[in-house]
Design an enzyme around this catalytic site. Sequence first.
Site, PDB file in Angstrom:
ATOM      1  N   PRO A  47      -4.639 -39.359   4.223  1.00  0.00           N
ATOM      2  CA  PRO A  47      -4.956 -38.077   3.385  1.00  0.00           C
ATOM      3  C   PRO A  47      -5.818 -38.709   1.925  1.00  0.00           C
ATOM      4  O   PRO A  47      -5.508 -39.425   1.252  1.00  0.00           O
ATOM      5  CB  PRO A  47      -3.723 -37.805   2.855  1.00  0.00           C
ATOM      6  CG  PRO A  47      -2.876 -39.063   2.836  1.00  0.00           C
ATOM      7  CD  PRO A  47      -3.482 -39.869   4.012  1.00  0.00           C
ATOM      8  N   ASP A  86      -3.487 -36.074  -0.211  1.00  0.00           N
ATOM      9  CA  ASP A  86      -2.631 -36.818  -0.906  1.00  0.00           C
ATOM     10  C   ASP A  86      -2.938 -36.113  -2.312  1.00  0.00           C
ATOM     11  O   ASP A  86      -4.227 -36.018  -2.928  1.00  0.00           O
ATOM     12  CB  ASP A  86      -3.417 -38.215  -1.013  1.00  0.00           C
ATOM     13  CG  ASP A  86      -2.322 -39.393  -1.390  1.00  0.00           C
ATOM     14  OD1 ASP A  86      -1.215 -38.831  -1.410  1.00  0.00           O
ATOM     15  OD2 ASP A  86      -2.614 -40.300  -1.414  1.00  0.00           O
ATOM     16  N   TRP A 539       1.889 -44.480  -2.944  1.00  0.00           N
ATOM     17  CA  TRP A 539       1.387 -44.856  -1.566  1.00  0.00           C
ATOM     18  C   TRP A 539       2.550 -44.822  -0.713  1.00  0.00           C
ATOM     19  O   TRP A 539       2.419 -44.847   0.484  1.00  0.00           O
ATOM     20  CB  TRP A 539       1.149 -46.182  -1.856  1.00  0.00           C
ATOM     21  CG  TRP A 539      -0.098 -46.502  -2.394  1.00  0.00           C
ATOM     22  CD1 TRP A 539      -0.339 -46.869  -3.823  1.00  0.00           C
ATOM     23  CD2 TRP A 539      -1.553 -46.692  -1.948  1.00  0.00           C
ATOM     24  NE1 TRP A 539      -1.616 -46.989  -4.263  1.00  0.00           N
ATOM     25  CE2 TRP A 539      -2.463 -46.953  -2.916  1.00  0.00           C
ATOM     26  CE3 TRP A 539      -1.922 -46.585  -0.760  1.00  0.00           C
ATOM     27  CZ2 TRP A 539      -3.813 -46.812  -2.908  1.00  0.00           C
ATOM     28  CZ3 TRP A 539      -3.281 -46.584  -0.517  1.00  0.00           C
ATOM     29  CH2 TRP A 539      -4.304 -46.517  -1.654  1.00  0.00           C
ATOM     30  N   GLN A 575      -7.993 -50.081   2.468  1.00  0.00           N
ATOM     31  CA  GLN A 575      -6.654 -49.610   2.814  1.00  0.00           C
ATOM     32  C   GLN A 575      -6.003 -50.834   3.612  1.00  0.00           C
ATOM     33  O   GLN A 575      -4.473 -50.563   3.906  1.00  0.00           O
ATOM     34  CB  GLN A 575      -6.800 -48.480   3.727  1.00  0.00           C
ATOM     35  CG  GLN A 575      -7.496 -47.219   3.080  1.00  0.00           C
ATOM     36  CD  GLN A 575      -6.669 -46.940   1.722  1.00  0.00           C
ATOM     37  OE1 GLN A 575      -5.491 -46.889   1.778  1.00  0.00           O
ATOM     38  NE2 GLN A 575      -7.518 -46.213   0.928  1.00  0.00           N
ATOM     39  N   TRP A 579      -2.794 -48.115   2.588  1.00  0.00           N
ATOM     40  CA  TRP A 579      -2.373 -47.244   3.377  1.00  0.00           C
ATOM     41  C   TRP A 579      -1.788 -47.910   4.876  1.00  0.00           C
ATOM     42  O   TRP A 579      -0.804 -47.621   5.013  1.00  0.00           O
ATOM     43  CB  TRP A 579      -3.067 -45.852   3.809  1.00  0.00           C
ATOM     44  CG  TRP A 579      -2.741 -44.926   4.497  1.00  0.00           C
ATOM     45  CD1 TRP A 579      -1.686 -44.281   4.222  1.00  0.00           C
ATOM     46  CD2 TRP A 579      -3.319 -44.515   5.610  1.00  0.00           C
ATOM     47  NE1 TRP A 579      -1.145 -43.497   5.215  1.00  0.00           N
ATOM     48  CE2 TRP A 579      -2.314 -43.369   6.115  1.00  0.00           C
ATOM     49  CE3 TRP A 579      -4.116 -44.781   6.641  1.00  0.00           C
ATOM     50  CZ2 TRP A 579      -2.595 -42.575   7.258  1.00  0.00           C
ATOM     51  CZ3 TRP A 579      -4.435 -43.843   7.712  1.00  0.00           C
ATOM     52  CH2 TRP A 579      -3.577 -42.890   8.055  1.00  0.00           C
ATOM     53  N   LYS A 612     -23.037 -53.921  -4.016  1.00  0.00           N
ATOM     54  CA  LYS A 612     -21.880 -52.818  -3.886  1.00  0.00           C
ATOM     55  C   LYS A 612     -22.273 -51.316  -4.425  1.00  0.00           C
ATOM     56  O   LYS A 612     -22.557 -51.431  -5.703  1.00  0.00           O
ATOM     57  CB  LYS A 612     -20.605 -53.455  -4.348  1.00  0.00           C
ATOM     58  CG  LYS A 612     -19.455 -52.532  -3.912  1.00  0.00           C
ATOM     59  CD  LYS A 612     -17.922 -53.309  -4.693  1.00  0.00           C
ATOM     60  CE  LYS A 612     -17.141 -52.325  -4.700  1.00  0.00           C
ATOM     61  NZ  LYS A 612     -15.942 -52.825  -5.392  1.00  0.00           N
ATOM     62  N   LYS A 615     -20.304 -45.848  -9.192  1.00  0.00           N
ATOM     63  CA  LYS A 615     -20.683 -44.745  -9.883  1.00  0.00           C
ATOM     64  C   LYS A 615     -21.352 -45.692 -11.076  1.00  0.00           C
ATOM     65  O   LYS A 615     -22.254 -45.204 -11.562  1.00  0.00           O
ATOM     66  CB  LYS A 615     -19.525 -44.143 -10.497  1.00  0.00           C
ATOM     67  CG  LYS A 615     -19.283 -43.052  -9.540  1.00  0.00           C
ATOM     68  CD  LYS A 615     -18.347 -42.074 -10.224  1.00  0.00           C
ATOM     69  CE  LYS A 615     -17.768 -41.006  -9.063  1.00  0.00           C
ATOM     70  NZ  LYS A 615     -16.342 -40.480  -9.189  1.00  0.00           N
TER      71      LYS A 615
END
Length: 756
Positions: A47, A86, A539, A575, A579, A612, A615
């Site tokens: 999610p 999520d 998590w 993740q 997750w 990489k 922002k």
Amino acid sequence: MFHEVSSQVSFPRLEEQILEFWKANRIFEKSMAQSQGRPQYTFYEGPPTANAPPGIHHVLARVFKDLIPRYRTMKGYNVPRKAGWDTHGLPVELQIEKELGFTTKSQIEEYGVDRFNDRCRESVFRYVKEWERLSDRIGFWLDMAHPYITLSSDYIESVWWILRQLWDRGLLYQDYKVVPYCPRCGTPLSSHEVALGYENATDPSIYVKFPLADEPGVFLLAWTTTPWTLPGNVALAINPTLEYVRVRVGQEVLILAQAALERALHGLAFEVLGPVAPTDLIGRRYQPLYTFVQPDRPAYRVVGATFVAAEEGTGVVHIAPAFGEVDLEVGRQENLPILQPVDPQGRFTAAVTPWAGLFVKDADGEIIADLERRGLLLRSGTIDHTYPFCWRCDTPLLYYARRSWFIRMTQLRENLLKNNEQINWYPEHLKHGRFGNFLENVVDWALSRERYWGTPLPIWQCETCGHQHCIGSVAELQRMARGDTFNALRRGAPSPAGDGQTLDLAHLDLHRPYIDQVILTCPECQGEMRRVPYLIDVWFDSGAMPVAQWHYPFENQETFQRSFPADFICEGVDQTRGWFYTLHAIATALFDQPAFRNVISLGLLLDETGVKMSKSRGNVVDPWTVIEAHGADATRWYFYTAGHPGMEKRFSVGLVGEVVRRFLLTLWNTYAFFVTYARIDRFNPREHTLPARERHVLDRWILARLHETIGQVDSLLDAYDVTTAGRLIEQFVDDLSNWYVRRSRDRFWRSGLSPD
Ligand SMILES: [Zn+2]
Ligand SMILES: [Zn+2]
């Protein structure tokens, strides 16, 4: 008859027409309906949080998450694809704090936890439309109409049920432990959250002299990279199995491990005076460097500890039980006091007069200067190492002794490892590498969070006798609740004043602050039980989705059984310890099974120059720019074929443009060529057939190539090798265009229909 095709194709426009057709004819819904009753292939959607628009890395994950289920559907499976959101946790809270201009938790409490949480709740759906629009546009088939949502009462109730299972098995416990702690967010974090936030950092590296109490001019030499922990020092640890020496440096005598001499004293003139037995050191007292906090029992002595190594520092380790896991352990064994000169915001307390109120890491420089002035510093420099930062707010984490709740994952270590053996990892090295290592070294899961917006930890404690109870369902909450305590509830569960008997908790908002007003009756002493003030790690929410997305075990028992474990999941490599781990941890704890059988872990996206994307660097590519320019198919194709999924990938609008030229236009022009001649000749593939052996050898060759490619692509996709499968299709298109069509042109140019 074939529709005319133009060689002046716009793939983005063409895609929009197809998407329009899919939508108008409900093609996804039809494909789901048609496949009802077929064997199930299970996909779990990890999610996302919709409090920000989706980025290009979400497109990367989503096109892989689309391809495998789509392929399996084509192969005759039913592939339910439930969306999920999520909606809790620090990522959400932090954004609202920013919007409100808050920097501390007390501002949230003054503002009102109810109002704060209302804003959190609103914010997590702010960009849902944007997520849906992008998912549709890239052809990601997902059941967005029936998502699981982690803030829903049903979802929370399932999470509570899981926690209750752990509680009943003694896997949930409270302890005073050193935990990684974010001083800005004011909450401990779990080891998998810490793993998300390691960055390169430059910290002090200082050699500090601790004066022996009974031998003026003699010092034990210790090394630290965290000068701010020195006011918490209560002991020095040495290793009884190492060799220690006395060394003269100038007018003073230092004691340190022989093996550390070169490292600690390089560049200094020194004279080794002779060995000193560890047994003669253990138990000796030294003068504390700081006495801001008074110890409540004897401190400031040398203790023996086998963890002390000679490979780093001086072989003499400064022990501050408030700030280190090992330190706290040593402190317990040696019955040392715990000195806590730091407040929950990471600032020195008022007791630390010279630096009161200063963020501890900002005090490092002043502490070093102070030691220098007092002649207690041998040398100081800096060290470049990796240091953990908060994965949400980028504040350097402190290791800090807190009372917290834990899940006893260490007890499940063997099962975690065993179940990992049943998982196919793509790329494979993650299985025993990044993931397997994490399991090998698994620590207990720091579960509790001292925050506001999240799943409340459903543990109530008796104010009278201290009895604790973990609630496992809303019905149980209802049963144990004291009816007369609800008048304060402002939302849900309206209770007629004075009449506690008709209280209905079914519609209670299970979040803070409302849940905190539910008081239970203690089954032991009939006293009042109040909820502990914690939330759980966000998590845990997402890791609970195999169970909680179905409101299991309260509903959908069969659906759950059919859908566990997943055949396939796919997310970014970050993740692996996020997750992927929490799914695995919860499934192992509950069912001693893996939560998923196959997992694709996607490498990072880099910009065109190999840096990489982030922002702050301003090199992030907006997904809409590339889709507008070249279309979703080209973007998808680039992601599938540019490199194996686990590898880092460069990405730019230009690179996707190359896919259009190299692959899509080749395919398109070949098709356009075919259609042109098929129209001229009024070719109908159903009427104009020819036995295989009468066909031209080139025709037979290209058909053989086609079927060969289909067979290979099938077995590659069965093995989750998307990239090789894609490249084989590219080779086929190349054969079709550059060999078959080119060599066959003169046959096609003959006028009229012929066997050719
Ligand atoms: Zn933080
Ligand atoms: Zn009680």
